[in-house]
Design a protein around this motif. Structure first.
Motif, short mmCIF file in Angstrom:
data_model
loop_
_atom_site.label_atom_id
_atom_site.label_comp_id
_atom_site.label_asym_id
_atom_site.label_seq_id
_atom_site.Cartn_x
_atom_site.Cartn_y
_atom_site.Cartn_z
N HIS A 185 0.82 -1.20 0.00
CA HIS A 185 0.00 0.00 0.00
C HIS A 185 0.87 1.26 0.00
CE1 HIS A 185 -3.02 -2.97 1.33
NE2 HIS A 185 -3.88 -2.17 0.74
N ARG A 257 -9.10 -0.29 0.45
CA ARG A 257 -10.07 -1.24 1.02
C ARG A 257 -9.70 -2.70 0.72
NH1 ARG A 257 -14.08 2.60 -0.84
NH2 ARG A 257 -14.57 1.25 -2.61
N LEU A 258 -8.73 -2.90 -0.17
CA LEU A 258 -8.34 -4.26 -0.54
C LEU A 258 -7.18 -4.75 0.31
CD1 LEU A 258 -8.44 -3.97 -4.44
CD2 LEU A 258 -10.16 -5.01 -2.97
N SER A 259 -7.10 -6.06 0.47
CA SER A 259 -5.97 -6.65 1.18
C SER A 259 -4.73 -6.59 0.33
CB SER A 259 -6.27 -8.11 1.54
OG SER A 259 -6.30 -8.91 0.35
N ARG A 260 -3.58 -6.75 0.96
CA ARG A 260 -2.31 -6.70 0.25
C ARG A 260 -2.27 -7.75 -0.86
NH1 ARG A 260 3.41 -8.92 2.76
NH2 ARG A 260 4.52 -9.08 0.77
N ARG A 261 -2.65 -8.99 -0.55
CA ARG A 261 -2.54 -10.07 -1.53
C ARG A 261 -3.50 -9.86 -2.69
NH1 ARG A 261 0.93 -12.36 -4.28
NH2 ARG A 261 0.42 -14.43 -5.07
N THR A 262 -4.69 -9.38 -2.40
CA THR A 262 -5.66 -9.12 -3.46
C THR A 262 -5.13 -8.07 -4.42
OG1 THR A 262 -7.52 -9.67 -2.00
CG2 THR A 262 -8.00 -8.34 -3.96
N LEU A 263 -4.51 -7.03 -3.88
CA LEU A 263 -3.96 -5.97 -4.70
C LEU A 263 -2.82 -6.50 -5.57
CD1 LEU A 263 -4.41 -2.95 -5.16
CD2 LEU A 263 -2.67 -2.50 -3.43
N GLU A 264 -1.96 -7.34 -5.00
CA GLU A 264 -0.84 -7.91 -5.75
C GLU A 264 -1.33 -8.81 -6.88
OE1 GLU A 264 2.72 -8.12 -2.41
OE2 GLU A 264 1.38 -9.83 -2.68
N LEU A 265 -2.29 -9.67 -6.60
CA LEU A 265 -2.81 -10.58 -7.62
C LEU A 265 -3.50 -9.82 -8.75
CD1 LEU A 265 -4.27 -13.46 -5.40
CD2 LEU A 265 -2.26 -13.58 -6.90
N ALA A 266 -4.28 -8.82 -8.40
CA ALA A 266 -4.98 -8.04 -9.42
C ALA A 266 -3.99 -7.33 -10.33
CB ALA A 266 -5.91 -7.03 -8.75
#
Length: 282
Positions: A185, A257-266
């Motif tokens: 983030h 609002r997103l988690s770290r892993r969700t942001l990385e994957l996206a």
């Protein structure tokens, strides 16, 4: 009227460009990037349809992308800074060296063949995607950002590669920051500020790089380049900027609002899709 292009085609392209501008703004805020990874491939298809020569198509896309990134990056940076997530010390250290790199890349753009732009795009975006999709916390260059010449060298590399890709530098700076243990983030927020350091000098660099080049194609110059400055298409910028600026803050709010892993994957999947697109074009 463009030869071989109907009114229906033009209406579709205008609507598509406005919609792409909205998507660009959301991605700019969400991933801390200027949106060039969306802008460049879309403009590439547009300029292909209106028969811009291959030798000029990719640099025209890149230069126009850098112009579009200016207001988008500003909006994204202000949104992230308002949340206190931007590391100002990193921006002050990198700033002058990013600009030097951008100017070097802009000079190279005047002479580089079109394949160079695509290869750089694929290599950098592909490496970033692998890091985000499969990387582990143990994949680090260090626990603290380096000092001295190495940090300055990173700034130059970010500037050169970003100016050849037509991106705001957020993709590369996010990669470097996470390799040195910075949270995703904070890396995304800080990288949003790099966009201004890349896009403003980059736009002027591509105006210089393409100045007078349209005269090499007199049969199409009056059609494709009436509202262009060098390698910057004013028409493309005018269609992208309004919706991209309006939508940048929505992406920034979503990022927090997103988690770290969700942001990385996206982000990783997005970059991988772009790599595939340009690999096919090669």
């Amino acid at each position: 009227m463009f030869p071989g292009v109907t009114i229906t085609d033009l209406v579709f392209l205008v609507v598509a460009l406005l919609a792409a501008g909205c998507l660009t703004g959301i991605l700019a805020g969400l991933f801390g990037v200027g949106g060039g990874t969306v802008i460049v491939p879309i403009l590439y298809e547009l300029f292909r349809i209106i028969s811009v020569p291959e030798e000029m198509r990719m640099p025209l896309c890149v230069g126009t992308s850098l112009a579009i990134i200016i207001p988008t990056s500003l909006r994204s940076y202000l949104a992230h800074r308002s949340k206190g997530a931007v590391d100002g010390a990193v921006l002050r250290t990198w700033g002058p060296f990013v600009v030097i790199g951008v100017l070097l890349g802009s000079v190279a753009a005047r002479y580089a063949p079109p394949e160079v732009f695509k290869v750089v795009f694929i290599a950098v975006a592909g490496f970033s995607a692998i890091r985000l999709l499969f990387g582990r916390d143990s994949w680090r260059l260090g626990n603290e950002l380096p000092k001295g010449m190495l940090m300055k060298a990173y700034g130059i590399v970010i500037g050169v590669l970003s100016s050849l890709m037509g991106i705001g530098g957020g993709q590369l700076s996010t990669l470097f920051l996470t390799f040195y243990g910075r949270p995703i983030h904070q890396a995304v927020a800080t990288s949003s500020g790099i966009g201004l350091l890349v896009s403003i000098p980059g736009m002027f660099g591509y105006i210089y790089a393409g100045w007078g080049r349209a005269t090499a194609y007199p049969d199409i110059a009056a059609v494709q380049f009436p509202l262009a400055l060098g390698f910057v298409s004013l028409i493309g910028a005018a269609l992208f900027i309004p919706t991209s600026v309006l939508c940048a803050s929505y992406g920034a709010n979503l990022a927090h609002r997103l988690s770290r892993r969700t942001l990385e994957l996206a982000f990783g999947l997005f970059l991988l899709a772009i790599c595939i697109r340009f690999a096919v074009s090669l």
